[in-house]
Scaffold this motif. Structure first.
Motif, PDB file in Angstrom:
ATOM      1  N   ILE A   1       0.886  -1.168   0.000  1.00 35.43           N
ATOM      2  CA  ILE A   1       0.000   0.000   0.000  1.00 35.43           C
ATOM      3  C   ILE A   1       0.922   1.216   0.000  1.00 35.43           C
ATOM      4  O   ILE A   1       1.542   1.547   1.011  1.00 35.43           O
ATOM      5  N   MET A   2       1.024   1.830  -1.170  1.00 32.55           N
ATOM      6  CA  MET A   2       2.002   2.910  -1.362  1.00 32.55           C
ATOM      7  C   MET A   2       1.372   4.207  -0.863  1.00 32.55           C
ATOM      8  O   MET A   2       0.639   4.862  -1.589  1.00 32.55           O
ATOM      9  N   ASP A   3       1.672   4.581   0.362  1.00 32.47           N
ATOM     10  CA  ASP A   3       0.971   5.728   0.957  1.00 32.47           C
ATOM     11  C   ASP A   3       1.968   6.783   1.439  1.00 32.47           C
ATOM     12  O   ASP A   3       3.083   6.462   1.831  1.00 32.47           O
ATOM     13  N   GLY A   4       1.517   8.021   1.396  1.00 33.43           N
ATOM     14  CA  GLY A   4       2.324   9.112   1.969  1.00 33.43           C
ATOM     15  C   GLY A   4       2.847  10.123   0.961  1.00 33.43           C
ATOM     16  O   GLY A   4       3.620  11.012   1.329  1.00 33.43           O
ATOM     17  N   ASN A   5       2.414  10.021  -0.285  1.00 35.31           N
ATOM     18  CA  ASN A   5       2.889  10.972  -1.305  1.00 35.31           C
ATOM     19  C   ASN A   5       2.508  12.412  -0.955  1.00 35.31           C
ATOM     20  O   ASN A   5       3.309  13.329  -1.111  1.00 35.31           O
ATOM     21  N   GLY A   6       1.262  12.591  -0.518  1.00 42.82           N
ATOM     22  CA  GLY A   6       0.773  13.936  -0.217  1.00 42.82           C
ATOM     23  C   GLY A   6       1.548  14.571   0.931  1.00 42.82           C
ATOM     24  O   GLY A   6       1.946  15.742   0.870  1.00 42.82           O
ATOM     25  N   ARG A   7       1.790  13.779   1.979  1.00 40.39           N
ATOM     26  CA  ARG A   7       2.532  14.315   3.138  1.00 40.39           C
ATOM     27  C   ARG A   7       3.986  14.611   2.778  1.00 40.39           C
ATOM     28  O   ARG A   7       4.571  15.575   3.254  1.00 40.39           O
ATOM     29  N   TRP A   8       4.535  13.785   1.908  1.00 42.19           N
ATOM     30  CA  TRP A   8       5.915  14.024   1.450  1.00 42.19           C
ATOM     31  C   TRP A   8       5.997  15.387   0.764  1.00 42.19           C
ATOM     32  O   TRP A   8       6.929  16.165   1.009  1.00 42.19           O
TER      33      TRP A   8
ATOM     34  N   PRO B   1       3.045  21.094  -4.168  1.00 36.30           N
ATOM     35  CA  PRO B   1       1.690  20.569  -4.371  1.00 36.30           C
ATOM     36  C   PRO B   1       1.675  19.041  -4.247  1.00 36.30           C
ATOM     37  O   PRO B   1       2.696  18.391  -4.491  1.00 36.30           O
ATOM     38  N   ARG B   2       0.524  18.491  -3.871  1.00 37.58           N
ATOM     39  CA  ARG B   2       0.418  17.037  -3.672  1.00 37.58           C
ATOM     40  C   ARG B   2       0.893  16.251  -4.898  1.00 37.58           C
ATOM     41  O   ARG B   2       1.486  15.188  -4.775  1.00 37.58           O
ATOM     42  N   GLN B   3       0.607  16.822  -6.061  1.00 34.27           N
ATOM     43  CA  GLN B   3       0.995  16.144  -7.305  1.00 34.27           C
ATOM     44  C   GLN B   3       2.496  15.848  -7.352  1.00 34.27           C
ATOM     45  O   GLN B   3       2.920  14.828  -7.887  1.00 34.27           O
TER      46      GLN B   3
ATOM     47  N   GLY C   1       4.302  15.023  -4.979  1.00 33.85           N
ATOM     48  CA  GLY C   1       4.512  13.804  -4.202  1.00 33.85           C
ATOM     49  C   GLY C   1       4.217  12.562  -5.035  1.00 33.85           C
ATOM     50  O   GLY C   1       4.912  11.550  -4.944  1.00 33.85           O
ATOM     51  N   HIS C   2       3.186  12.658  -5.872  1.00 29.89           N
ATOM     52  CA  HIS C   2       2.854  11.509  -6.720  1.00 29.89           C
ATOM     53  C   HIS C   2       3.943  11.283  -7.776  1.00 29.89           C
ATOM     54  O   HIS C   2       4.280  10.145  -8.089  1.00 29.89           O
ATOM     55  N   VAL C   3       4.502  12.393  -8.296  1.00 30.08           N
ATOM     56  CA  VAL C   3       5.593  12.258  -9.267  1.00 30.08           C
ATOM     57  C   VAL C   3       6.768  11.528  -8.603  1.00 30.08           C
ATOM     58  O   VAL C   3       7.334  10.584  -9.164  1.00 30.08           O
TER      59      VAL C   3
ATOM     60  N   TYR D   1      -0.682  -1.173  -4.726  1.00 33.26           N
ATOM     61  CA  TYR D   1      -1.969  -0.463  -4.644  1.00 33.26           C
ATOM     62  C   TYR D   1      -1.728   0.950  -5.185  1.00 33.26           C
ATOM     63  O   TYR D   1      -1.089   1.783  -4.535  1.00 33.26           O
ATOM     64  N   ALA D   2      -2.252   1.199  -6.371  1.00 34.81           N
ATOM     65  CA  ALA D   2      -1.960   2.466  -7.052  1.00 34.81           C
ATOM     66  C   ALA D   2      -3.096   3.476  -6.935  1.00 34.81           C
ATOM     67  O   ALA D   2      -2.861   4.683  -6.899  1.00 34.81           O
ATOM     68  N   PHE D   3      -4.323   2.974  -6.912  1.00 37.40           N
ATOM     69  CA  PHE D   3      -5.483   3.886  -6.866  1.00 37.40           C
ATOM     70  C   PHE D   3      -6.673   3.079  -6.376  1.00 37.40           C
ATOM     71  O   PHE D   3      -7.007   2.038  -6.935  1.00 37.40           O
TER      72      PHE D   3
ATOM     73  N   GLU E   1     -12.018   4.299  -3.767  1.00 35.75           N
ATOM     74  CA  GLU E   1     -12.412   5.490  -2.994  1.00 35.75           C
ATOM     75  C   GLU E   1     -11.618   6.734  -3.386  1.00 35.75           C
ATOM     76  O   GLU E   1     -12.011   7.846  -3.056  1.00 35.75           O
ATOM     77  N   ASN E   2     -10.497   6.529  -4.071  1.00 37.27           N
ATOM     78  CA  ASN E   2      -9.668   7.694  -4.425  1.00 37.27           C
ATOM     79  C   ASN E   2     -10.330   8.620  -5.451  1.00 37.27           C
ATOM     80  O   ASN E   2      -9.907   9.769  -5.620  1.00 37.27           O
ATOM     81  N   TRP E   3     -11.412   8.158  -6.096  1.00 41.87           N
ATOM     82  CA  TRP E   3     -12.172   9.043  -7.000  1.00 41.87           C
ATOM     83  C   TRP E   3     -12.759  10.218  -6.233  1.00 41.87           C
ATOM     84  O   TRP E   3     -13.134  11.225  -6.832  1.00 41.87           O
ATOM     85  N   LYS E   4     -12.871  10.060  -4.899  1.00 42.94           N
ATOM     86  CA  LYS E   4     -13.461  11.135  -4.088  1.00 42.94           C
ATOM     87  C   LYS E   4     -12.513  12.322  -3.928  1.00 42.94           C
ATOM     88  O   LYS E   4     -12.898  13.345  -3.371  1.00 42.94           O
ATOM     89  N   ARG E   5     -11.294  12.186  -4.361  1.00 42.56           N
ATOM     90  CA  ARG E   5     -10.338  13.300  -4.216  1.00 42.56           C
ATOM     91  C   ARG E   5     -10.663  14.410  -5.219  1.00 42.56           C
ATOM     92  O   ARG E   5     -11.371  14.163  -6.203  1.00 42.56           O
ATOM     93  N   PRO E   6     -10.125  15.629  -4.993  1.00 43.03           N
ATOM     94  CA  PRO E   6     -10.412  16.713  -5.943  1.00 43.03           C
ATOM     95  C   PRO E   6     -10.037  16.318  -7.365  1.00 43.03           C
ATOM     96  O   PRO E   6      -9.064  15.588  -7.579  1.00 43.03           O
TER      97      PRO E   6
ATOM     98  N   THR F   1      -8.614  17.824  -9.707  1.00 41.92           N
ATOM     99  CA  THR F   1      -7.259  18.144 -10.177  1.00 41.92           C
ATOM    100  C   THR F   1      -6.283  17.043  -9.772  1.00 41.92           C
ATOM    101  O   THR F   1      -5.409  16.665 -10.559  1.00 41.92           O
ATOM    102  N   GLU F   2      -6.449  16.538  -8.547  1.00 42.91           N
ATOM    103  CA  GLU F   2      -5.524  15.484  -8.105  1.00 42.91           C
ATOM    104  C   GLU F   2      -5.781  14.184  -8.866  1.00 42.91           C
ATOM    105  O   GLU F   2      -4.839  13.509  -9.300  1.00 42.91           O
ATOM    106  N   VAL F   3      -7.058  13.837  -9.035  1.00 36.81           N
ATOM    107  CA  VAL F   3      -7.380  12.606  -9.782  1.00 36.81           C
ATOM    108  C   VAL F   3      -6.827  12.726 -11.204  1.00 36.81           C
ATOM    109  O   VAL F   3      -6.194  11.795 -11.724  1.00 36.81           O
TER     110      VAL F   3
ATOM    111  N   ALA G   1      -4.295  14.529 -12.241  1.00 35.73           N
ATOM    112  CA  ALA G   1      -2.832  14.433 -12.216  1.00 35.73           C
ATOM    113  C   ALA G   1      -2.398  12.972 -12.063  1.00 35.73           C
ATOM    114  O   ALA G   1      -1.454  12.515 -12.722  1.00 35.73           O
ATOM    115  N   LEU G   2      -3.104  12.231 -11.202  1.00 37.06           N
ATOM    116  CA  LEU G   2      -2.767  10.812 -11.018  1.00 37.06           C
ATOM    117  C   LEU G   2      -2.972  10.027 -12.308  1.00 37.06           C
ATOM    118  O   LEU G   2      -2.125   9.226 -12.700  1.00 37.06           O
ATOM    119  N   MET G   3      -4.088  10.289 -12.977  1.00 32.69           N
ATOM    120  CA  MET G   3      -4.358   9.574 -14.240  1.00 32.69           C
ATOM    121  C   MET G   3      -3.270   9.900 -15.271  1.00 32.69           C
ATOM    122  O   MET G   3      -2.813   9.026 -16.002  1.00 32.69           O
TER     123      MET G   3
HETATM  124  C1  IPE Z   1      -0.734   7.519  -1.797  1.00 34.26           C
HETATM  125  O1  IPE Z   1      -0.390   8.747  -1.250  1.00 34.26           O
HETATM  126  C2  IPE Z   1      -1.058   7.608  -3.262  1.00 34.26           C
HETATM  127  C3  IPE Z   1      -2.480   7.405  -3.590  1.00 34.26           C
HETATM  128  C4  IPE Z   1      -3.429   7.162  -2.733  1.00 34.26           C
HETATM  129  C5  IPE Z   1      -2.825   7.467  -4.983  1.00 34.26           C
HETATM  130  P1  IPE Z   1      -1.482   9.759  -0.697  1.00 34.26           P
HETATM  131  O2  IPE Z   1      -1.892  10.659  -1.802  1.00 34.26           O
HETATM  132  O3  IPE Z   1      -2.575   9.018  -0.040  1.00 34.26           O
HETATM  133  O4  IPE Z   1      -0.618  10.560   0.354  1.00 34.26           O
HETATM  134  P2  IPE Z   1      -1.072  11.061   1.786  1.00 34.26           P
HETATM  135  O5  IPE Z   1      -1.658   9.887   2.507  1.00 34.26           O
HETATM  136  O6  IPE Z   1      -2.078  12.139   1.570  1.00 34.26           O
HETATM  137  O7  IPE Z   1       0.183  11.541   2.417  1.00 34.26           O
END
Ligand code: IPE
Ligand code: IPE
Ligand code: MG
Length: 244
Positions: free
Chosen positions: A17-24, A31-33, A35-37, A61-63, A66-71, A73-75, A77-79
């Motif tokens: 479960i690859m988590d923490g991009n946004g906090r990074w 911007p959160r994006q 972190g995804h890069v 786990y890439a998406f 429930e991640n469709w609920k994000r803004p 712009t973020e969805v 950028a992820l796509m």
């Molecule tokens: C994981 O990082 C990536 C996806 C869910 C696509 P997050 O975007 O959930 O990062 P945090 O949890 O907000 O730090």
């Protein structure tokens, strides 16, 4: 660092479960994006490490569904990043003998991404190296319900005797049919939950929660995680060998 020295001590299937991009990104006032890069670079390194050590199965786990609920712009950028990754990394994966699969609900995904996924699966279907599975628009509850619905329909149409439904039969209706169950599920970023990931399949998985944010997760940490797995005692409801 606990090294993984032999393939025999490797888990058969690692799921992450690859988590923490946004906090990074937030820590760097980006911007959160961003972190995804950075997270995509980690995916690349982890996949390379998995092929280097001869791991058989890796699921990322890439998406989530429930991640469709994000803004939007973020969805979006992820796509965009999935498109780039699938396009740019396919050649290296083919070269490394990786077989790519994508599990999840494809009906909600943009047509061009769906086509890329199909092409990637087709181009790598005969590869015998790492089985690399991306959980993309994936939700464990949705997966289980879809399997139940399919079996119920078969029973209703008298193609199936409900009494013959076993866990093994049920598992053949899941996206992961044909893959072994994960032995080790790693979640980065310090969160300690499954967030709808491989709910059925992780029944006896070892869970490892690491505080590192996904963009900071290095090959060394990945190897260390697999090394820790080798030291865990798995019981599957039974007793340790020494006691039995
Ligand atoms: C994981 O990082 C990536 C996806 C869910 C696509 P997050 O975007 O959930 O990062 P945090 O949890 O907000 O730090
Ligand atoms: C889970 O992470 C999904 C992926 C890593 C793709 P989330 O960041 O979406 O999970 P929650 O919302 O913290 O449970
Ligand atoms: Mg998160």
């Amino acid at each position: 660092m606990a090294a993984v020295s032999t393939t025999s001590s490797l888990p058969r299937h690692v799921a992450i479960i690859m988590d923490g991009n946004g906090r990074w990104a937030r820590k760097r006032h980006l911007p959160r994006q961003a972190g995804h890069v950075a997270g995509v670079a980690t995916v690349r390194e982890v996949v390379r490490t998995a092929t280097d050590v001869g791991l058989s199965n890796l699921t990322l786990y890439a998406f989530s569904s429930e991640n469709w609920k994000r803004p939007q712009t973020e969805v979006g950028a992820l796509m965009g990043l999935f498109r780039l990754y699938f396009r740019n990394d396919l050649a290296e994966m083919v070269e490394r003998g990786v077989r790519v699969r994508v599990i999840g609900n494809r009906s909600r995904v943009a047509d061009d991404i769906r086509q890329m996924i199909e092409e990637m699966e087709k181009k790598t279907v005969a590869n015998t190296g790492l089985n690399l599975t991306f959980a993309f628009d994936y939700g464990g509850q949705e997966e289980i319900v879809a399997a139940a619905r399919e079996l119920a329909r078969a029973a209703k149409e008298s193609r199936l005797d409900p009494e013959t439904i076993t866990p093994e039969l049920f598992a053949t209706r899941l996206f992961t049919s044909g893959l072994p169950e994960p032995d080790l599920v790693i979640r980065t970023s310090g969160e300690r939950r499954l967030s709808n990931f491989l709910l059925w399949q992780s029944a006896y998985a070892e869970l490892l929660f690491v505080d590192t944010l996904w963009p900071d997760f290095t090959p060394a940490l990945f190897l260390e995680a697999m090394g820790q797995f080798a030291n865990r005692e798995r019981r599957f409801g039974s007793l340790p060998e020494a006691v039995a």
